[in-house]
Design a protein around this motif. Structure first.
Motif, PDB file in Angstrom:
ATOM      1  N   PHE A   1       0.421  -1.350   0.204  1.00  0.00           N
ATOM      2  CA  PHE A   1       0.490   0.159   0.050  1.00  0.00           C
ATOM      3  C   PHE A   1       1.031   1.663   0.236  1.00  0.00           C
ATOM      4  CE2 PHE A   1      -2.575  -3.109   2.303  1.00  0.00           C
ATOM      5  CZ  PHE A   1      -3.020  -3.689   1.595  1.00  0.00           C
ATOM      6  N   GLN A   2       2.125   1.396   0.175  1.00  0.00           N
ATOM      7  CA  GLN A   2       2.903   2.064   0.150  1.00  0.00           C
ATOM      8  C   GLN A   2       4.224   2.200   0.017  1.00  0.00           C
ATOM      9  OE1 GLN A   2       2.593   4.608   4.131  1.00  0.00           O
ATOM     10  NE2 GLN A   2       3.846   6.189   3.043  1.00  0.00           N
ATOM     11  N   LYS A   3       4.704   1.887  -1.134  1.00  0.00           N
ATOM     12  CA  LYS A   3       5.572   1.721  -1.463  1.00  0.00           C
ATOM     13  C   LYS A   3       7.152   2.742  -1.509  1.00  0.00           C
ATOM     14  CE  LYS A   3       4.565  -2.169  -4.269  1.00  0.00           C
ATOM     15  NZ  LYS A   3       4.160  -2.480  -5.578  1.00  0.00           N
ATOM     16  N   PRO A   4       8.505   3.068  -1.318  1.00  0.00           N
ATOM     17  CA  PRO A   4       9.244   3.718  -1.240  1.00  0.00           C
ATOM     18  C   PRO A   4       8.352   4.515  -2.800  1.00  0.00           C
ATOM     19  CG  PRO A   4      10.158   2.635  -0.374  1.00  0.00           C
ATOM     20  CD  PRO A   4       8.813   1.969  -0.569  1.00  0.00           C
ATOM     21  N   LYS A   5       9.163   5.269  -3.727  1.00  0.00           N
ATOM     22  CA  LYS A   5       9.308   5.562  -5.121  1.00  0.00           C
ATOM     23  C   LYS A   5      10.448   5.193  -5.359  1.00  0.00           C
ATOM     24  CE  LYS A   5       6.782  10.561  -4.482  1.00  0.00           C
ATOM     25  NZ  LYS A   5       6.670  10.729  -2.825  1.00  0.00           N
ATOM     26  N   VAL A   6      11.020   5.063  -5.407  1.00  0.00           N
ATOM     27  CA  VAL A   6      12.013   4.414  -5.998  1.00  0.00           C
ATOM     28  C   VAL A   6      12.786   3.599  -5.274  1.00  0.00           C
ATOM     29  CG1 VAL A   6      14.352   4.279  -6.547  1.00  0.00           C
ATOM     30  CG2 VAL A   6      13.468   6.607  -6.264  1.00  0.00           C
ATOM     31  N   TYR A   7      12.812   1.623  -5.630  1.00  0.00           N
ATOM     32  CA  TYR A   7      13.068   0.721  -5.105  1.00  0.00           C
ATOM     33  C   TYR A   7      13.763   1.205  -3.733  1.00  0.00           C
ATOM     34  CZ  TYR A   7      12.998  -3.528  -3.553  1.00  0.00           C
ATOM     35  OH  TYR A   7      13.290  -5.349  -3.185  1.00  0.00           O
ATOM     36  N   GLY A   8      13.258   0.627  -2.630  1.00  0.00           N
ATOM     37  CA  GLY A   8      15.150   0.262  -1.629  1.00  0.00           C
ATOM     38  C   GLY A   8      15.551   1.796  -0.577  1.00  0.00           C
ATOM     39  N   VAL A   9      14.884   2.753  -1.768  1.00  0.00           N
ATOM     40  CA  VAL A   9      15.481   4.151  -0.994  1.00  0.00           C
ATOM     41  C   VAL A   9      14.135   4.931  -0.648  1.00  0.00           C
ATOM     42  CG1 VAL A   9      16.387   6.570  -1.531  1.00  0.00           C
ATOM     43  CG2 VAL A   9      16.902   4.497  -2.894  1.00  0.00           C
ATOM     44  N   CYS A  10      14.051   5.236   0.770  1.00  0.00           N
ATOM     45  CA  CYS A  10      13.561   5.912   2.032  1.00  0.00           C
ATOM     46  C   CYS A  10      13.235   7.806   0.948  1.00  0.00           C
ATOM     47  CB  CYS A  10      13.882   6.081   3.098  1.00  0.00           C
ATOM     48  SG  CYS A  10      13.260   7.809   3.697  1.00  0.00           S
ATOM     49  N   ASP A  11      11.457   7.854   0.857  1.00  0.00           N
ATOM     50  CA  ASP A  11      11.387   9.168   0.209  1.00  0.00           C
ATOM     51  C   ASP A  11      11.606  10.351   1.307  1.00  0.00           C
ATOM     52  OD1 ASP A  11      10.135   7.312  -1.873  1.00  0.00           O
ATOM     53  OD2 ASP A  11       7.662   7.635  -0.602  1.00  0.00           O
ATOM     54  N   VAL A  12      11.287  10.288   2.238  1.00  0.00           N
ATOM     55  CA  VAL A  12      12.360  11.188   3.343  1.00  0.00           C
ATOM     56  C   VAL A  12      13.725  11.640   3.182  1.00  0.00           C
ATOM     57  CG1 VAL A  12      11.764  11.850   5.614  1.00  0.00           C
ATOM     58  CG2 VAL A  12      10.338  10.785   4.347  1.00  0.00           C
ATOM     59  N   CYS A  13      14.406  10.825   3.954  1.00  0.00           N
ATOM     60  CA  CYS A  13      15.642  10.358   4.093  1.00  0.00           C
ATOM     61  C   CYS A  13      16.535  10.603   3.096  1.00  0.00           C
ATOM     62  CB  CYS A  13      15.828  10.303   5.010  1.00  0.00           C
ATOM     63  SG  CYS A  13      16.270   8.809   5.695  1.00  0.00           S
ATOM     64  N   GLY A  14      16.095   9.793   2.188  1.00  0.00           N
ATOM     65  CA  GLY A  14      17.357   8.676   1.166  1.00  0.00           C
ATOM     66  C   GLY A  14      18.101   7.382   2.302  1.00  0.00           C
ATOM     67  N   GLY A  15      17.647   6.815   3.220  1.00  0.00           N
ATOM     68  CA  GLY A  15      18.219   5.854   3.535  1.00  0.00           C
ATOM     69  C   GLY A  15      18.584   4.150   2.690  1.00  0.00           C
ATOM     70  N   THR A  16      18.940   3.776   2.807  1.00  0.00           N
ATOM     71  CA  THR A  16      18.076   2.446   2.574  1.00  0.00           C
ATOM     72  C   THR A  16      18.334   1.382   3.099  1.00  0.00           C
ATOM     73  OG1 THR A  16      21.305   2.451   1.592  1.00  0.00           O
ATOM     74  CG2 THR A  16      19.148   2.866   0.241  1.00  0.00           C
ATOM     75  N   GLU A  17      18.307   1.789   4.521  1.00  0.00           N
ATOM     76  CA  GLU A  17      18.213   0.305   5.087  1.00  0.00           C
ATOM     77  C   GLU A  17      16.483  -0.016   5.809  1.00  0.00           C
ATOM     78  OE1 GLU A  17      21.306  -1.381   7.226  1.00  0.00           O
ATOM     79  OE2 GLU A  17      21.853   0.509   7.102  1.00  0.00           O
ATOM     80  N   PHE A  18      16.448  -0.642   5.880  1.00  0.00           N
ATOM     81  CA  PHE A  18      14.655  -1.126   6.174  1.00  0.00           C
ATOM     82  C   PHE A  18      14.661  -2.034   7.453  1.00  0.00           C
ATOM     83  CE2 PHE A  18      14.368   1.392   2.426  1.00  0.00           C
ATOM     84  CZ  PHE A  18      13.596   1.702   2.412  1.00  0.00           C
ATOM     85  N   ALA A  19      13.399  -1.834   7.980  1.00  0.00           N
ATOM     86  CA  ALA A  19      13.721  -3.088   9.276  1.00  0.00           C
ATOM     87  C   ALA A  19      11.509  -3.146   9.565  1.00  0.00           C
ATOM     88  CB  ALA A  19      14.230  -2.642  10.550  1.00  0.00           C
ATOM     89  N   ARG A  20      11.563  -3.655   9.872  1.00  0.00           N
ATOM     90  CA  ARG A  20      10.235  -4.496  10.716  1.00  0.00           C
ATOM     91  C   ARG A  20      10.080  -4.734  12.208  1.00  0.00           C
ATOM     92  NH1 ARG A  20       7.670  -6.651   5.732  1.00  0.00           N
ATOM     93  NH2 ARG A  20       8.980  -6.569   4.017  1.00  0.00           N
ATOM     94  N   ARG A  21       8.906  -4.844  12.594  1.00  0.00           N
ATOM     95  CA  ARG A  21       9.023  -4.618  13.811  1.00  0.00           C
ATOM     96  C   ARG A  21       8.945  -6.283  13.992  1.00  0.00           C
ATOM     97  NH1 ARG A  21       4.002  -1.150  15.731  1.00  0.00           N
ATOM     98  NH2 ARG A  21       3.586  -2.880  17.368  1.00  0.00           N
ATOM     99  N   GLN A  22       9.615  -6.233  15.527  1.00  0.00           N
ATOM    100  CA  GLN A  22       9.778  -8.106  15.306  1.00  0.00           C
ATOM    101  C   GLN A  22       7.545  -8.931  15.911  1.00  0.00           C
ATOM    102  OE1 GLN A  22      12.228  -9.421  18.930  1.00  0.00           O
ATOM    103  NE2 GLN A  22      13.510  -9.789  17.662  1.00  0.00           N
ATOM    104  N   ASP A  23       7.611  -8.174  16.791  1.00  0.00           N
ATOM    105  CA  ASP A  23       6.183  -8.132  17.168  1.00  0.00           C
ATOM    106  C   ASP A  23       4.881  -8.269  15.880  1.00  0.00           C
ATOM    107  OD1 ASP A  23       5.687  -5.734  16.779  1.00  0.00           O
ATOM    108  OD2 ASP A  23       4.703  -5.360  18.391  1.00  0.00           O
ATOM    109  N   ASP A  24       5.702  -8.239  14.657  1.00  0.00           N
ATOM    110  CA  ASP A  24       4.146  -7.719  13.046  1.00  0.00           C
ATOM    111  C   ASP A  24       4.953  -9.205  12.582  1.00  0.00           C
ATOM    112  OD1 ASP A  24       3.932  -5.234  13.764  1.00  0.00           O
ATOM    113  OD2 ASP A  24       4.928  -4.714  12.582  1.00  0.00           O
ATOM    114  N   ASN A  25       4.468  -9.810  13.168  1.00  0.00           N
ATOM    115  CA  ASN A  25       4.635 -11.630  12.465  1.00  0.00           C
ATOM    116  C   ASN A  25       3.301 -12.491  12.680  1.00  0.00           C
ATOM    117  OD1 ASN A  25       4.453 -13.208  14.968  1.00  0.00           O
ATOM    118  ND2 ASN A  25       6.253 -12.081  15.346  1.00  0.00           N
ATOM    119  N   ARG A  26       3.149 -13.123  11.974  1.00  0.00           N
ATOM    120  CA  ARG A  26       1.707 -14.352  11.812  1.00  0.00           C
ATOM    121  C   ARG A  26       0.803 -14.372  13.331  1.00  0.00           C
ATOM    122  NH1 ARG A  26      -2.250 -15.819   8.264  1.00  0.00           N
ATOM    123  NH2 ARG A  26      -0.498 -14.233   6.785  1.00  0.00           N
ATOM    124  N   THR A  27       2.446 -14.915  14.159  1.00  0.00           N
ATOM    125  CA  THR A  27       1.604 -15.629  14.916  1.00  0.00           C
ATOM    126  C   THR A  27       1.530 -14.486  16.510  1.00  0.00           C
ATOM    127  OG1 THR A  27       3.559 -17.332  15.212  1.00  0.00           O
ATOM    128  CG2 THR A  27       2.471 -17.036  16.789  1.00  0.00           C
TER     129      THR A  27
END
Ligand SMILES: [Zn+2]
Length: 224
Positions: free
Chosen positions: A148-174
Motif C-alpha cells: 500500500f505504500q512503497k517508496p517512490k524509488v525501490y529500496g530508497v526512503c522518500d524522506v531521507c534517502g536511507g536504504t536500510e529498512f526494518a520490520r517490527r519484531q512483533d509484526d509476525n503472523r503468530t
C-alpha cells in the motif's frame, strides 16, 4: 439532573490494525478535539511526578501491565482536563466489558453524553495483510508498506534517502493472531454492550484512509 456538555465525545474501537489510531488523529486535526490514546497516555503519565505517575512508571519498569484501576484513574484525570471540555476521541479504552461499564458510569457522573462508540470493521485477513506488510526506514522512521505504500524509488526512503529498512519484531503472523484472539475475547464483548445501550455505530474500515475518514465524518455529521 446534570447538565449535558456540548461537544463531540466519541470512542473509536475495533481490532488491532483496524486503523482507529490513524482515524482518530485525522479527526483530531479536523475538529481540534482531544485524541486520547491509551498507549500515549500511559507514556505521558508515567513521566509525571504524581502518585499515579509513579505507580505507572513502576509497573511499566517491572514489565507489567497497568491495572484497571490505574488506567481508569488516568482516563478520568485526562477527561477532566480543560482541553477535553469540547470533546475527545477515546482510542484503546474501554478495552474490556468492565471498563465499558465504568466509562458509562463516569460519563453519567460528569454529565457528559457520549455521542457514539464507532466500531471500525476490518476482516482479520485484511488486518493481517496490513500489519505483516509494514516496515520502516531505519534512519528516519518513515513508515512504508509492501503493497500500500512503497517508496517512490525501490529500496530508497522518500524522506531521507536511507536504504536500510526494518520490520517490527512483533509484526509476525503468530503475534498478530494472538492479538486478534485477545481482541475477540476481551474487547469484542463491549460491542453488543454498546449496541444494547444505543451507542454503537459501525463503519467499513477496508477502504483507503481518506475513504474511511469520509465515511466517519458522515456518521459523526462533521461538516468540512
Ligand atoms: Zn528515511
Amino acid at each position: 439532573m446534570t447538565k449535558t456538555k456540548d461537544g463531540l465525545f466519541v470512542v473509536f474501537t475495533g481490532a488491532p490494525g483496524c486503523g482507529k489510531g490513524t482515524q482518530a488523529r485525522i479527526l483530531k486535526e479536523r475538529t481540534g478535539i482531544c485524541h486520547l490514546s491509551t498507549g500515549e497516555m500511559l507514556r505521558e503519565f508515567a513521566k509525571q511526578n504524581t502518585p499515579l505517575g509513579q505507580e505507572l512508571k513502576a509497573a511499566l519498569e517491572r514489565g507489567e501491565f497497568a491495572t484497571d484501576e490505574m488506567i481508569i484513574e488516568m482516563v478520568e484525570q485526562r477527561i477532566d482536563a480543560e482541553d477535553c471540555r469540547h470533546g475527545f476521541i477515546l482510542d484503546g479504552f474501554p478495552r474490556t466489558l468492565p471498563q465499558a461499564e465504568i466509562l458509562e458510569h463516569m460519563m453519567k457522573e460528569k454529565g457528559i453524553k457520549l455521542n457514539c462508540v464507532l466500531e471500525i470493521q476490518v476482516p482479520d485477513e485484511i488486518i493481517m495483510e496490513r500489519i505483516l506488510g509494514r516496515y520502516s526506514c531505519m534512519k528516519c522512521g518513515a513508515g512504508y508498506h509492501d503493497k500500500f505504500q512503497k517508496p517512490k524509488v525501490y529500496g530508497v526512503c522518500d524522506v531521507c534517502g536511507g536504504t536500510e529498512f526494518a520490520r517490527r519484531q512483533d509484526d509476525n503472523r503468530t503475534t498478530v493472531q494472538n492479538r486478534l484472539i485477545n481482541y475477540r475475547l476481551l474487547t469484542y464483548p463491549t460491542i453488543p454492550y454498546f449496541e444494547r445501550h444505543g451507542l454503537l455505530k459501525t463503519v467499513d474500515g477496508t477502504g483507503t484512509i481518506d475513504a474511511v475518514s469520509g465515511k466517519i465524518n458522515e456518521i459523526l455529521n462533521i461538516k468540512l
